[in-house]
Design a protein around this motif. Structure first.
Motif, short mmCIF file in Angstrom:
data_model
loop_
_atom_site.label_atom_id
_atom_site.label_comp_id
_atom_site.label_asym_id
_atom_site.label_seq_id
_atom_site.Cartn_x
_atom_site.Cartn_y
_atom_site.Cartn_z
N ARG A 17 0.90 -1.14 -0.15
CA ARG A 17 0.05 0.29 0.19
C ARG A 17 0.54 1.21 0.25
O ARG A 17 0.45 2.33 -1.05
N ARG A 20 2.40 2.15 -3.55
CA ARG A 20 1.91 3.01 -4.23
C ARG A 20 1.25 4.32 -3.54
O ARG A 20 0.52 4.58 -4.33
N LEU A 22 -0.74 4.82 -1.10
CA LEU A 22 -2.61 4.85 -0.67
C LEU A 22 -2.26 5.31 0.09
O LEU A 22 -1.33 4.54 1.39
N ALA A 26 -7.33 5.25 0.88
CA ALA A 26 -8.25 5.00 -0.45
C ALA A 26 -8.03 3.16 -1.22
O ALA A 26 -8.81 3.22 -2.08
N LEU A 27 -7.12 2.48 -0.07
CA LEU A 27 -7.10 1.19 -0.15
C LEU A 27 -8.35 0.60 -0.37
O LEU A 27 -8.65 -0.16 -1.10
N ASP A 29 -11.35 1.69 -0.23
CA ASP A 29 -12.33 2.36 -1.95
C ASP A 29 -11.27 1.99 -2.82
O ASP A 29 -12.91 1.49 -3.04
N LYS A 30 -10.85 1.29 -3.28
CA LYS A 30 -10.38 0.54 -3.85
C LYS A 30 -11.03 -1.18 -3.93
O LYS A 30 -11.37 -1.84 -4.53
N CYS A 31 -10.34 -1.06 -2.79
CA CYS A 31 -11.13 -2.35 -2.75
C CYS A 31 -13.02 -2.97 -2.40
O CYS A 31 -13.14 -4.03 -1.99
N LYS A 58 -6.90 -7.28 -6.10
CA LYS A 58 -7.35 -6.19 -7.06
C LYS A 58 -7.13 -5.11 -5.95
O LYS A 58 -7.10 -4.32 -7.69
N GLY A 59 -7.75 -4.55 -5.48
CA GLY A 59 -7.44 -2.73 -5.21
C GLY A 59 -5.93 -2.08 -5.45
O GLY A 59 -6.24 -1.15 -5.61
N GLY A 61 -3.59 -3.88 -7.32
CA GLY A 61 -3.51 -3.60 -9.00
C GLY A 61 -2.40 -4.96 -8.66
O GLY A 61 -1.64 -4.62 -9.56
#
Length: 71
Positions: A17, A20, A22, A26-27, A29-31, A58-59, A61
């Motif tokens: 994390r 990146r 993040l 933010a992580l 939110d992505k997940c 996936k979050g 990438g």
């Protein structure tokens, strides 16, 4: 019960994390996960299901294999 693999996994998630740039929010939110849940994972307090592991990968990438690399 917290096990060494849960702690190692949490450290790995935090490392990736931060690489990146993040925040936990933010992580999350992505997940599709709450930031407090991400925090518990990173501290090794939460034993995550395979579904959650896939969501985190996936979050971030990356593949699940990469997420577990070095554990």
């Amino acid at each position: 019960m917290v096990t060494p693999i849960v702690k190692k996994f949490g450290k790995r998630v935090r490392q990736l994390r931060l690489e990146r740039g993040l925040t936990q929010e933010a992580l999350g939110d992505k997940c599709g996960l709450d930031l407090t849940y991400i925090g518990r994972i990173e501290r090794g307090e939460q034993n995550s299901s395979l579904v959650v592991v896939g969501m985190i990968a996936k979050g971030l990438g990356i593949s699940i294999e990469e997420l577990f690399s070095g554990l």
